[in-house]
Design an enzyme around this catalytic site. Structure first.
Site, mmCIF file in Angstrom:
data_model
loop_
_atom_site.group_PDB
_atom_site.id
_atom_site.type_symbol
_atom_site.label_atom_id
_atom_site.label_comp_id
_atom_site.label_asym_id
_atom_site.label_seq_id
_atom_site.Cartn_x
_atom_site.Cartn_y
_atom_site.Cartn_z
ATOM 1 N N HIS A 109 52.423 -90.363 -12.793
ATOM 2 C CA HIS A 109 50.906 -91.078 -12.400
ATOM 3 C C HIS A 109 51.129 -90.965 -10.828
ATOM 4 N N LYS A 150 36.038 -91.187 0.178
ATOM 5 C CA LYS A 150 37.875 -90.940 1.293
ATOM 6 C C LYS A 150 36.470 -89.518 1.523
ATOM 7 N N TRP A 160 57.858 -79.473 -17.162
ATOM 8 C CA TRP A 160 59.277 -80.191 -15.795
ATOM 9 C C TRP A 160 59.071 -81.998 -16.822
ATOM 10 N N TYR A 186 49.785 -89.201 -6.808
ATOM 11 C CA TYR A 186 49.632 -89.497 -6.120
ATOM 12 C C TYR A 186 49.874 -89.895 -4.413
ATOM 13 N N GLU A 243 53.328 -90.548 -9.235
ATOM 14 C CA GLU A 243 53.683 -89.221 -8.718
ATOM 15 C C GLU A 243 52.691 -88.784 -8.147
ATOM 16 N N THR A 295 38.612 -91.899 -4.406
ATOM 17 C CA THR A 295 39.109 -91.286 -3.481
ATOM 18 C C THR A 295 37.076 -90.617 -2.768
ATOM 19 N N HIS A 352 46.650 -91.148 -19.855
ATOM 20 C CA HIS A 352 45.881 -90.312 -19.877
ATOM 21 C C HIS A 352 46.034 -89.048 -19.690
ATOM 22 N N HIS A 353 47.073 -88.523 -20.155
ATOM 23 C CA HIS A 353 47.986 -87.643 -19.734
ATOM 24 C C HIS A 353 48.097 -87.633 -21.377
ATOM 25 N N SER A 400 64.756 -89.889 -2.270
ATOM 26 C CA SER A 400 63.033 -90.959 -2.426
ATOM 27 C C SER A 400 63.335 -91.867 -1.329
ATOM 28 N N ARG A 454 48.692 -74.241 -22.982
ATOM 29 C CA ARG A 454 49.417 -73.632 -21.668
ATOM 30 C C ARG A 454 51.178 -73.748 -22.474
HETATM 31 C C1 HEA Z 1 53.560 -78.237 -6.582
HETATM 32 C C2 HEA Z 1 53.093 -77.583 -6.593
HETATM 33 C C3 HEA Z 1 53.294 -76.554 -7.497
HETATM 34 C C4 HEA Z 1 52.673 -75.338 -6.717
HETATM 35 C C5 HEA Z 1 52.796 -74.991 -5.600
HETATM 36 C C6 HEA Z 1 52.213 -74.349 -7.918
HETATM 37 C C7 HEA Z 1 52.538 -72.983 -7.671
HETATM 38 C C8 HEA Z 1 52.101 -71.699 -8.587
HETATM 39 N N1 HEA Z 1 51.952 -71.843 -9.677
HETATM 40 FE FE1 HEA Z 1 52.619 -73.795 -10.836
HETATM 41 N N2 HEA Z 1 52.858 -75.007 -11.778
HETATM 42 C C9 HEA Z 1 53.518 -76.549 -11.241
HETATM 43 C C10 HEA Z 1 53.290 -77.022 -10.168
HETATM 44 C C11 HEA Z 1 53.022 -76.554 -9.109
HETATM 45 N N3 HEA Z 1 52.438 -75.290 -9.268
HETATM 46 C C12 HEA Z 1 53.494 -77.473 -12.376
HETATM 47 C C13 HEA Z 1 53.850 -78.457 -12.427
HETATM 48 C C14 HEA Z 1 53.054 -77.082 -13.499
HETATM 49 C C15 HEA Z 1 53.484 -77.496 -15.140
HETATM 50 C C16 HEA Z 1 54.956 -76.874 -15.592
HETATM 51 C C17 HEA Z 1 55.027 -76.931 -17.249
HETATM 52 O O1 HEA Z 1 54.334 -76.668 -18.059
HETATM 53 O O2 HEA Z 1 56.022 -78.668 -17.208
HETATM 54 C C18 HEA Z 1 53.168 -75.148 -12.900
HETATM 55 C C19 HEA Z 1 52.438 -74.555 -13.658
HETATM 56 C C20 HEA Z 1 52.384 -72.783 -14.050
HETATM 57 C C21 HEA Z 1 51.493 -71.987 -14.687
HETATM 58 C C22 HEA Z 1 51.732 -72.502 -15.888
HETATM 59 C C23 HEA Z 1 53.121 -72.320 -17.056
HETATM 60 C C24 HEA Z 1 52.988 -71.876 -17.865
HETATM 61 O O3 HEA Z 1 51.858 -73.334 -18.808
HETATM 62 O O4 HEA Z 1 53.490 -71.536 -18.835
HETATM 63 C C25 HEA Z 1 51.516 -71.351 -13.786
HETATM 64 C C26 HEA Z 1 50.766 -69.962 -14.807
HETATM 65 O O5 HEA Z 1 49.671 -69.310 -14.122
HETATM 66 C C27 HEA Z 1 51.669 -71.328 -12.567
HETATM 67 C C28 HEA Z 1 51.561 -70.693 -11.506
HETATM 68 C C29 HEA Z 1 51.621 -70.978 -9.864
HETATM 69 C C30 HEA Z 1 50.846 -70.052 -9.458
HETATM 70 C C31 HEA Z 1 50.921 -68.730 -9.455
HETATM 71 C C32 HEA Z 1 51.290 -70.629 -8.031
HETATM 72 C C33 HEA Z 1 51.251 -69.956 -6.526
HETATM 73 O O6 HEA Z 1 50.614 -70.752 -5.813
HETATM 74 C C34 HEA Z 1 53.039 -69.680 -5.902
HETATM 75 C C35 HEA Z 1 52.438 -68.990 -4.979
HETATM 76 C C36 HEA Z 1 54.029 -68.595 -3.538
HETATM 77 C C37 HEA Z 1 55.115 -67.677 -3.796
HETATM 78 C C38 HEA Z 1 54.710 -66.830 -5.144
HETATM 79 C C39 HEA Z 1 55.715 -67.722 -3.162
HETATM 80 C C40 HEA Z 1 56.136 -66.546 -2.348
HETATM 81 C C41 HEA Z 1 56.891 -65.623 -2.529
HETATM 82 C C42 HEA Z 1 57.462 -64.487 -2.223
HETATM 83 C C43 HEA Z 1 55.831 -63.873 -2.407
HETATM 84 C C44 HEA Z 1 58.923 -63.629 -2.304
HETATM 85 C C45 HEA Z 1 59.050 -63.651 -1.519
HETATM 86 C C46 HEA Z 1 60.372 -63.536 -2.060
HETATM 87 C C47 HEA Z 1 61.514 -64.002 -0.945
HETATM 88 C C48 HEA Z 1 61.830 -64.144 0.451
HETATM 89 C C49 HEA Z 1 63.204 -64.434 -1.796
HETATM 90 N N4 HEA Z 1 51.920 -72.617 -12.361
HETATM 91 C C1 HEA Z 2 47.793 -84.510 -6.547
HETATM 92 C C2 HEA Z 2 47.725 -84.714 -7.956
HETATM 93 C C3 HEA Z 2 46.877 -84.818 -8.550
HETATM 94 C C4 HEA Z 2 45.611 -85.199 -8.320
HETATM 95 C C5 HEA Z 2 45.559 -85.288 -6.737
HETATM 96 C C6 HEA Z 2 44.695 -85.882 -9.207
HETATM 97 C C7 HEA Z 2 43.531 -85.889 -9.444
HETATM 98 C C8 HEA Z 2 43.013 -86.578 -10.477
HETATM 99 N N1 HEA Z 2 43.543 -86.609 -11.336
HETATM 100 FE FE1 HEA Z 2 44.975 -84.968 -12.109
HETATM 101 N N2 HEA Z 2 46.782 -84.270 -12.704
HETATM 102 C C9 HEA Z 2 47.461 -83.482 -11.831
HETATM 103 C C10 HEA Z 2 47.498 -83.685 -10.696
HETATM 104 C C11 HEA Z 2 46.706 -84.396 -9.710
HETATM 105 N N3 HEA Z 2 46.171 -84.834 -10.507
HETATM 106 C C12 HEA Z 2 49.110 -83.231 -12.513
HETATM 107 C C13 HEA Z 2 50.039 -82.676 -11.562
HETATM 108 C C14 HEA Z 2 49.063 -83.221 -13.436
HETATM 109 C C15 HEA Z 2 49.449 -82.472 -14.824
HETATM 110 C C16 HEA Z 2 50.893 -82.782 -15.678
HETATM 111 C C17 HEA Z 2 51.335 -82.132 -16.422
HETATM 112 O O1 HEA Z 2 50.916 -82.359 -17.168
HETATM 113 O O2 HEA Z 2 52.081 -81.561 -16.467
HETATM 114 C C18 HEA Z 2 47.538 -84.059 -14.420
HETATM 115 C C19 HEA Z 2 46.683 -84.006 -15.456
HETATM 116 C C20 HEA Z 2 45.427 -85.014 -15.226
HETATM 117 C C21 HEA Z 2 45.061 -85.581 -16.370
HETATM 118 C C22 HEA Z 2 45.259 -85.141 -17.833
HETATM 119 C C23 HEA Z 2 45.304 -83.934 -18.756
HETATM 120 C C24 HEA Z 2 45.681 -83.371 -19.882
HETATM 121 O O3 HEA Z 2 46.964 -83.728 -19.817
HETATM 122 O O4 HEA Z 2 45.159 -83.576 -20.608
HETATM 123 C C25 HEA Z 2 44.217 -85.976 -16.463
HETATM 124 C C26 HEA Z 2 43.297 -87.360 -17.363
HETATM 125 O O5 HEA Z 2 42.413 -88.081 -17.089
HETATM 126 C C27 HEA Z 2 43.899 -86.313 -14.685
HETATM 127 C C28 HEA Z 2 42.843 -86.773 -14.614
HETATM 128 C C29 HEA Z 2 42.848 -86.740 -12.583
HETATM 129 C C30 HEA Z 2 41.896 -87.815 -12.247
HETATM 130 C C31 HEA Z 2 40.880 -88.243 -12.670
HETATM 131 C C32 HEA Z 2 42.469 -87.923 -10.848
HETATM 132 C C33 HEA Z 2 41.211 -87.936 -9.633
HETATM 133 O O6 HEA Z 2 42.506 -89.236 -8.916
HETATM 134 C C34 HEA Z 2 39.805 -87.413 -8.650
HETATM 135 C C35 HEA Z 2 39.782 -87.874 -8.123
HETATM 136 C C36 HEA Z 2 38.456 -86.945 -7.340
HETATM 137 C C37 HEA Z 2 37.173 -86.235 -7.344
HETATM 138 C C38 HEA Z 2 36.963 -87.620 -9.001
HETATM 139 C C39 HEA Z 2 36.306 -85.685 -6.500
HETATM 140 C C40 HEA Z 2 35.770 -86.399 -5.345
HETATM 141 C C41 HEA Z 2 34.811 -87.285 -5.337
HETATM 142 C C42 HEA Z 2 33.521 -87.418 -5.528
HETATM 143 C C43 HEA Z 2 32.928 -86.098 -4.451
HETATM 144 C C44 HEA Z 2 32.864 -88.383 -5.305
HETATM 145 C C45 HEA Z 2 31.661 -88.491 -6.483
HETATM 146 C C46 HEA Z 2 32.240 -88.476 -8.002
HETATM 147 C C47 HEA Z 2 31.694 -89.133 -8.869
HETATM 148 C C48 HEA Z 2 30.674 -90.437 -9.100
HETATM 149 C C49 HEA Z 2 32.008 -87.732 -10.189
HETATM 150 N N4 HEA Z 2 44.649 -85.081 -14.106
HETATM 151 CU CU CU Z 3 47.833 -88.484 -13.976
#
Ligand code: HEA
Ligand code: HEA
Ligand code: CU
Ligand code: CUA
Lengths: 526, 281, 282
Positions: A254, A332, A143, A258, A256, A329, A303-304, A171, A451
């Site tokens: 990133h 909150k 993605w 948030y 995104e 965070t 950090h990614h 958007s 992955r």
């Molecule tokens: C933003 C939100 C989001 C959400 C909600 C989910 C939901 C889920 N994700 Fe996903 N996921 C991502 C965001 C999200 N993911 C992203 C960004 C990646 C990275 C992609 C990448 O690497 O590029 C990823 C990658 C990712 C991987 C890694 C793939 C890989 O590295 O090869 C896996 C593997 O287990 C996974 C699993 C799941 C599962 C099991 C759910 C489940 O929670 C889903 C549950 C929901 C359903 C299963 C739907 C219910 C429907 C039915 C039961 C059928 C009915 C059908 C009809 C009526 C037509 N996700």
């Molecule tokens: C809703 C989406 C969401 C949110 C909220 C976050 C929140 C955070 N993410 Fe995450 N992140 C993703 C979605 C998100 N991320 C996705 C989609 C990827 C993968 C993308 C891809 O490669 O496909 C990713 C990947 C990702 C990476 C890269 C990993 C890698 O590819 O190697 C890192 C590295 O720093 C990171 C860090 C963090 C941190 C520090 C926070 C912080 O905001 C979290 C802060 C919260 C807490 C820490 C908990 C509450 C705090 C307390 C209770 C206070 C006390 C705590 C202390 C003093 C320790 N995230």
């Molecule tokens: Cu990030």
């Protein structure tokens, strides 16, 4: 209350088209909000079906269900569809429904443009999903669409690029609409610091959107020209750099993430006080914390990219900045807990999802923090640990908050109470299966499973098996939600204007279901 | 609502199991064989403990109020909703905790980045889908070969039983002497790959047209396995890395053997990121 | 302009958005087909653009009518102002991405390929700017700053001035000055574009500087190209404002559309200044 009776009288419109044309041409924020919500749920199911196919392939070692190319297409599309099709539009749907109701506005500031913002999404979805059927299939570059792999892809990549452009336009227009509505259409007396926190979080989210969606558009445009017009942005032979793409992408990417969590924070901040029957603790600090997260989110993108070979100073800067986000965070999280403290709590479904959110999202936050530590991330980057991290924050974070909000406002939207028992079953199934699915992925990642692979060594078999079983359980549990919503729309106990004892805010002063036009004359907030 | 604890407890139990089985690679990072990997391992355990303590603290409070302050138990809502002192406290204390985490991490980052004075320098080039190795400096200079996965197709498609090193075995492993500082230069020929050996705590993207480096010093002889860790197309899951760490004598023997092989048999084109192919990517 | 309404204006249901969506669907699908030489891509793109233009005329025409019949209260006016401001901010971020790319290649990637560790892959590549990178062999001459680009800078700066002069005319109620100012501004914009086209032709023919001339060609044409596209849009909008002014639209108090386009024009102006400095000059 005069505004309410007034709007009831004008409940029907003279030139209102009916049937399908009503939905296609509507300028009503409630209609548009509903369409956003329905669209996003359909996309959630589509992305979910892809996820289940992924999990079916990963059920056991060996290639059984799909071929590697198609697997990569599924992974890529699953990510894109969930992020751009399911989570983001769902939050915009909430914004459309709730923001005018919460600030006492008659509609969104630009009602016609609002319609366009929504109706751009189905074409984008068509391009995205249609790309599965073109020669070469959908893009399989992840993605994140990293160059130069994305430069190698076939026609599906171009469709994806155009889909991203269209979703970006949608958007940006949606975000501008929200900013203007909030800044310019609040009822008299509704000062910014009296505004419900959901509106605050969306105001800040909208700024993030306006700032970063154009950057994403630029990134994919450069891929397009590298693919077809011979530019060298991401090609070292011409003086460009593949890593440059990652910088531009994550500058968008990133913030995104948030964008996908701040409105969730907003929803939870509405729900918890209601069911604790106690005002939100530390309102002002919640606002400041949200703003801090947004500002910091622009300084952490690399950090990614810890494994791309940034110089030490770069790694350290991005590591420190990322760690800092834990502070606001944390504020909150502490404020929500303090809101619950010494409240008088009940646990209807919205509250269950909010408490579940808090508990499980925080786990995702901690794993994020562990990823933020550059040396540890060297081991974890591109493993299932990261997959676990982001599903904890996205599924148990964003998605659970969406469910919480949906149950919370369903009575207002439909005029009926939903089936509380089914709602609770939905929650318990979701949280249990969620953890069965994604908790083992931490272990997989630590032990070294990358992955985006269709097959793995048998030493990873047991946890993958568990995750796959959980995923099917989780997926089918979501059909319960579908059932609850359908049932609630069709009938059920009539909902009062204010169905929740502890609820506060303007949306509860209008009848349920909220009349087609509300607040044509603005209410006055003391 | 009686059931609130159930998933909570099972999750907490699983979490608690993590540090307890620190040596077991099934639940934790692989057993480290370099100083850096050791540091990472320790740092991870440490962070996990800190996070757990905070987690238990925060959610201890939350579940306390979930159980005690519920309406069905006759709880009456208090009205407080602000307190500057606690807000400051829960801002400052996390900052201090984070400083404590950042300090060791900083030291490790600097150590990881120090690739100076290697004993042996090897260039690893990612191809779709195999690795090319090129011993550039130190003992073994001039040795070069390709390394691709050796797991047979039947095992993948289910026609044959899967071996223990299924998908993690190659035809020509990298061989290095124990206890020597090995610098790895990474680059790629087509798209981005990543050279990753978990037991060494090393993962470095291989970027077409650019050279990046990393290093390790393995303390223990043995065979260590890893994967390409950056999505690089359809065979991304099938380009493993196998490193054999051997004694100095065995290494010398291996080098001699390689030299002999290279003298007699024409080697395939040297693994170099040739400009023409890089631009084709 | 008639009495300001109490209620915030909420438009009737409208078909324009769905036309716009259909247009973008056609452009997206057709574009992808065209690029991959599949089927009738160019036709789809053409139909898509036609639909888009139809939609824009219809939609903005309706907005103008609503405005002229006094449907927009002061509050609506304020909404428009906010929205235009934030729209321009989003455009700023779009350009920022490309400026960031230019900065990155000049400061980081080209030097790294020439002198950094990666230099071992690229024998004989020297650090310099403009550069087409180590492997683009066709020689080209970079675009100098002090010919057409400098003239274009003057043109755009003067167009900013003439636009402000037109605005003063509008504020004073001097319609002649308003119209003259706008005519001049549009003319300057068109001349700018003409020179830009001439410059591109010159680059391709005489300088052998192309989009494919490595990273210099890529950044040069993308930055100036997107800027040129924005000048085109801005000049079109100015022409519309001019037509409306001739028809007698706008008053000294209420003329948001004029101001919005003026902001946009100034934004395009400022982008050019940055372009002139970092693309042509330095
Ligand atoms: C933003 C939100 C989001 C959400 C909600 C989910 C939901 C889920 N994700 Fe996903 N996921 C991502 C965001 C999200 N993911 C992203 C960004 C990646 C990275 C992609 C990448 O690497 O590029 C990823 C990658 C990712 C991987 C890694 C793939 C890989 O590295 O090869 C896996 C593997 O287990 C996974 C699993 C799941 C599962 C099991 C759910 C489940 O929670 C889903 C549950 C929901 C359903 C299963 C739907 C219910 C429907 C039915 C039961 C059928 C009915 C059908 C009809 C009526 C037509 N996700
Ligand atoms: C809703 C989406 C969401 C949110 C909220 C976050 C929140 C955070 N993410 Fe995450 N992140 C993703 C979605 C998100 N991320 C996705 C989609 C990827 C993968 C993308 C891809 O490669 O496909 C990713 C990947 C990702 C990476 C890269 C990993 C890698 O590819 O190697 C890192 C590295 O720093 C990171 C860090 C963090 C941190 C520090 C926070 C912080 O905001 C979290 C802060 C919260 C807490 C820490 C908990 C509450 C705090 C307390 C209770 C206070 C006390 C705590 C202390 C003093 C320790 N995230
Ligand atoms: Cu990030
Ligand atoms: Cu090579 Cu993944």
């Amino acid at each position: 209350m005069s505004a309410v009776s007034h709007s009831l009288e004008h409940g029907h419109h003279a030139h209102q088209p009916s049937g399908l044309m009503r939905w296609i041409t509507t300028t009503n924020h409630k209609d548009i909000g509903s369409m956003y919500l329905i669209f996003s749920f359909i996309m959630f199911l589509s992305g979910g079906v892809m996820a289940l196919t992924i999990r079916a392939e990963l059920f056991a070692p060996g290639l059984q269900v799909v071929q590697p190319e198609f697997f990569n297409q599924l992974t890529t599309m699953h990510g894109l569809v969930m992020v751009f099709g399911a989570i983001m539009p769902a939050f915009v749907g909430f914004a459309n429904w709730q923001i005018p109701l919460m600030i006492g506005a008659s509609d969104m500031a630009f009602a016609r443009m609002n319609n366009w913002s929504f109706w751009l999404l189905p074409p984008a979805a068509l391009l995205l999903l249609g790309s599965f059927f073109v020669p070469g299939g959908a893009t399989a570059a992840g993605w994140t669409l990293y160059a130069p792999l994305s430069v190698q892809m076939g026609m599906g990549m171009d469709l994806t690029i155009f889909a991203v452009h269209i979703m970006g336009i949608s958007s940006i227009m949606g975000a501008i609409n929200i900013v203007v509505t909030i800044l310019n259409m609040r009822a008299p007396g509704m000062t910014l610091m009296k505004m419900p926190l959901f509106c605050w979080t969306w105001l800040i989210t909208a700024y993030l959107l306006i700032a970063v969606m154009p950057v994403l558009a630029g990134a994919v445009t450069m891929i397009l020209t590298d693919r077809h017009f011979g530019t060298s942005f991401f090609n070292a032979a011409g003086g460009g750099d593949p890593v440059l793409y990652q910088h531009v992408f994550w500058f968008f990417g990133h913030p995104e993430v948030y964008i996908m969590i701040l409105p969730a924070f907003g929803i939870v901040s509405q729900v918890i006080p209601t069911f604790a029957r106690k005002p939100l603790f530390g309102y002002a600090s919640m606002v400041y914390a949200t703003a801090s997260i947004a500002i910091l989110s622009f300084t952490v993108w690399a950090h990614h990219m810890f494994t791309t070979g940034l110089p030490a100073a770069g790694q350290l800067f991005f590591m420190y900045a990322t760690m800092l986000i834990a502070v606001p965070t944390g504020v909150k999280v502490f404020n929500w807990v303090a809101t619950m403290w010494r409240g008088s709590m009940t646990f209807e479904t919205p509250m269950l999802f909010s408490v579940g959110f808090l508990f499980v999202f925080t786990m995702g936050g901690f794993t994020g923090l562990i990823c933020a530590i550059a040396p540890i991330d060297i081991q974890l980057q591109d493993t299932y640990y990261v997959v676990a991290h982001f599903h904890y924050v996205l599924v148990a974070g964003s998605l659970f908050a969406l469910f919480s909000g949906a149950y919370y406002w369903l009575p207002k939207w439909t005029g009926h109470m939903y089936d509380e028992k089914l709602g609770k079953i939905h929650f318990w199934c979701s949280i249990v299966f969620f953890n069965i699915t994604f908790f083992p992925m931490h272990f997989l990642g630590l032990a070294g499973m990358p992955r985006r692979i269709p097959d793995y060594n048998p030493m990873f078999a047991d946890f993958n098996l568990m995750a796959s079983i959980g995923a099917f359980g989780f997926g089918f549990s979501q059909l319960i939600f579908l059932a609850v919503v359908v049932k609630c729309i069709r009938g059920g106990e009539r909902a009062a204007a204010k169905p929740w004892e502890g609820a506060e805010g303007l949306e509860w002063t209008v009848p349920s279901p909220a009349p087609y036009h509300t607040f044509e004359e603005p209410p006055v907030v003391k | 609502m009686r059931h609130t604890t159930r998933p909570a407890i099972s999750v907490a139990a699983l979490l608690a199991a993590l540090p307890a089985s620190a040596s077991d690679a099934r639940y934790n990072l692989q057993t480290p064989v370099t100083g850096i990997a050791e540091q990472i391992h320790g740092m991870h355990s440490w962070m996990l403990v800190i996070c757990l303590v905070i987690f238990v603290g925060v959610f201890g409070v939350m579940f306390w109020s979930v159980f005690k302050h519920r309406k069905s138990k006759g709880a009456v809502a208090a009205h407080f909703h602000e307190n500057t002192t606690v807000e400051i406290a829960w801002t400052v204390i996390p900052v201090l905790i984070l400083l404590g985490m950042a300090y060791p991490a900083t030291k490790t980052v600097i150590a990881m980045k120090d690739t100076s004075n290697p004993d042996i320098t090897i260039k690893a080039t990612g191809y779709q889908w195999m690795w090319g190795y090129d011993y550039l400096k130190g003992e073994g200079e001039g040795v070069r070969f390709f390394s691709s996965m050796s797991t047979p197709r039947e095992q993948i498609e289910g026609g044959a039983a899967k071996g223990a090193h299924y998908l993690l075995e190659v035809d020509n492993p990298v061989v290095v002497p124990v206890g020597k500082k090995i610098r790895i230069l990474t680059t790629a020929n087509d798209v981005i790959h990543a050279w990753w050996v978990p037991a060494f705590g090393v993962k470095q993207d291989a970027i077409p047209g650019f050279i990046r480096d990393t290093w390790f010093r393995a303390d223990k002889e043995g065979v260590y396995r890893g994967n390409c860790a950056e999505l690089c197309g359809k065979e991304h899951g099938f380009m493993p890395i196998e490193v054999r760490v051997v004694s100095a004598e065995q290494y010398a023997a291996w080098v001699a053997e390689q030299k002999k092989r290279m003298a007699t048999q024409a080697q395939p084109a040297a693994p170099q990121a040739s400009a023409s192919t890089a631009s084709a990517g | 302009m008639s009495a300001v309404l109490e209620k915030y204006f909420v438009p009737e249901p409208s078909r324009f958005p769905i036309y716009g969506s259909a247009a973008l669907l056609l452009i997206g699908a057709g574009g992808a087909m065209w690029l991959n030489r599949v089927g009738s891509g160019p036709w789809l793109v053409a139909i898509g653009f036609a639909t888009l233009i139809y939609m824009l005329f219809g939609w903005f025409g309706q907005v103008v009518r609503e405005s002229e019949t006094g449907k927009y209260s002061q509050q609506v006016d304020k909404s428009f102002r906010w929205s235009m401001g934030w729209f321009i901010f989003s455009e700023v971020m779009f350009f920022a991405a490309f400026f960031g790319v230019l900065f990155y290649v000049r400061v980081l990637s080209v030097p790294e390929l020439a002198d950094g560790a990666s230099a071992m892959l690229w024998d004989g590549f020297e650090k310099k700017w403009p550069s087409a990178g180590p492997y683009v062999e066709e020689a080209f001459t970079p675009m100098g700053a002090w010919g057409i680009p400098a003239i274009n800078t003057l043109i755009l700066l003067s167009s900013g001035a003439t636009l402000t002069w037109a605005h003063w005319g509008l504020l004073k109620g001097a319609r002649g000055q308003l119209i003259k100012g706008l005519v001049l501004t549009v003319l300057l914009g068109v001349i700018f574009l003409g020179l830009q086209v001439y410059e591109y032709v010159h680059a391709y023919d005489a300088l052998n500087l192309r989009l494919t001339s490595g990273i210099y060609g890529s950044t040069f044409f993308m930055l100036t190209g997107f800027h040129g596209m924005h000048v085109t849009i801005g000049a079109t909008m100015l022409a519309v404002i001019l037509a409306r002014s001739i028809k007698g639209h706008f008053t000294a108090e209420r003329h948001f559309a004029f101001e919005a386009v003026a902001w946009y024009w100034h934004f395009v102006d400022v982008v050019w200044l940055f372009l002139f400095i970092v693309v042509y000059w330095l």
